[in-house]
Design a protein around this motif. Structure first.
Motif, PDB file in Angstrom:
ATOM      1  N   LYS A  77       7.747  -8.519  14.259  1.00 35.00           N
ATOM      2  CA  LYS A  77       7.630  -7.065  14.412  1.00 35.00           C
ATOM      3  C   LYS A  77       6.159  -6.658  14.463  1.00 35.00           C
ATOM      4  N   ASP A  81       4.295  -4.745  17.549  1.00 28.66           N
ATOM      5  CA  ASP A  81       3.617  -3.480  17.262  1.00 28.66           C
ATOM      6  C   ASP A  81       2.130  -3.567  17.614  1.00 28.66           C
ATOM      7  N   LEU A 104       7.326   2.026  15.879  1.00 34.06           N
ATOM      8  CA  LEU A 104       7.684   1.088  16.933  1.00 34.06           C
ATOM      9  C   LEU A 104       8.729   1.667  17.891  1.00 34.06           C
ATOM     10  N   ASN A 105       9.744   2.336  17.361  1.00 34.40           N
ATOM     11  CA  ASN A 105      10.772   2.916  18.239  1.00 34.40           C
ATOM     12  C   ASN A 105      10.174   3.898  19.230  1.00 34.40           C
ATOM     13  N   ASP A 123      14.398  -3.590  21.717  1.00 34.46           N
ATOM     14  CA  ASP A 123      15.136  -2.533  21.013  1.00 34.46           C
ATOM     15  C   ASP A 123      16.128  -3.144  20.028  1.00 34.46           C
ATOM     16  N   ASN A 126      14.417  -4.714  16.979  1.00 31.52           N
ATOM     17  CA  ASN A 126      13.963  -3.721  16.002  1.00 31.52           C
ATOM     18  C   ASN A 126      15.134  -3.149  15.206  1.00 31.52           C
ATOM     19  N   ARG A 129      16.099  -5.837  12.702  1.00 36.98           N
ATOM     20  CA  ARG A 129      15.070  -5.917  11.666  1.00 36.98           C
ATOM     21  C   ARG A 129      15.198  -4.768  10.681  1.00 36.98           C
ATOM     22  N   ASN A 130      15.483  -3.564  11.185  1.00 35.68           N
ATOM     23  CA  ASN A 130      15.600  -2.392  10.312  1.00 35.68           C
ATOM     24  C   ASN A 130      16.825  -2.465   9.400  1.00 35.68           C
TER      25      ASN A 130
END
Length: 134
Positions: A77, A81, A104-105, A123, A126, A129-130
């Protein structure tokens, strides 16, 4: 803000980038080069850290294996980023994202809306990861 309004604001930038991207270059005669940001760690270094965590996970299969996976995902990530920030910096629009504290989004959405790239995998990465349980 509605998606339609957001798209209307980015349409001119998207069209400009699509129509002129091949013309973006630097003048080698006067020695001008692109200005890159100075970071303590680069995207490439974060990728190396992620690879290290994967190797540790493979070589030392033990109870703490999930720590290496979490670290790997975190480093990936950071690499994404950092690379997006570098692109925004070169385009001289990084401060807009920084002032608004956009994550990041928002950066991925921006690059998708202006037509630079549309990456389902980034996408998806992420979102996964979230939702990871740390």
């Amino acid at each position: 803000m509605s998606k339609t309004l957001k798209m209307d604001k980015t349409t001119p930038l998207r069209n400009f980038l699509l129509n002129n991207f091949s013309n973006f270059n630097y003048d080698q005669i006067i020695g001008y080069s692109l200005e890159f940001p100075t970071y303590d760690l680069t995207a490439r270094e974060y990728l190396q850290f992620a690879e290290y965590e994967l190797l540790e996970m493979r070589n030392n299969s033990n109870k703490l294996e999930h720590i290496h996976l979490i670290n790997c995902v975190s480093h990936l990530k950071r690499a994404i980023d950092c690379q997006l920030d570098t692109c925004l910096y070169i385009l001289k629009i990084f401060n807009i994202f920084k002032k608004k504290n956009l994550g990041l989004n928002s950066k991925l959405d921006f690059f998708k809306q202006v037509g630079v790239f549309n990456s389902f995998s980034l996408d998806r990465f992420n979102k996964v990861r979230n939702t990871m349980n740390y």
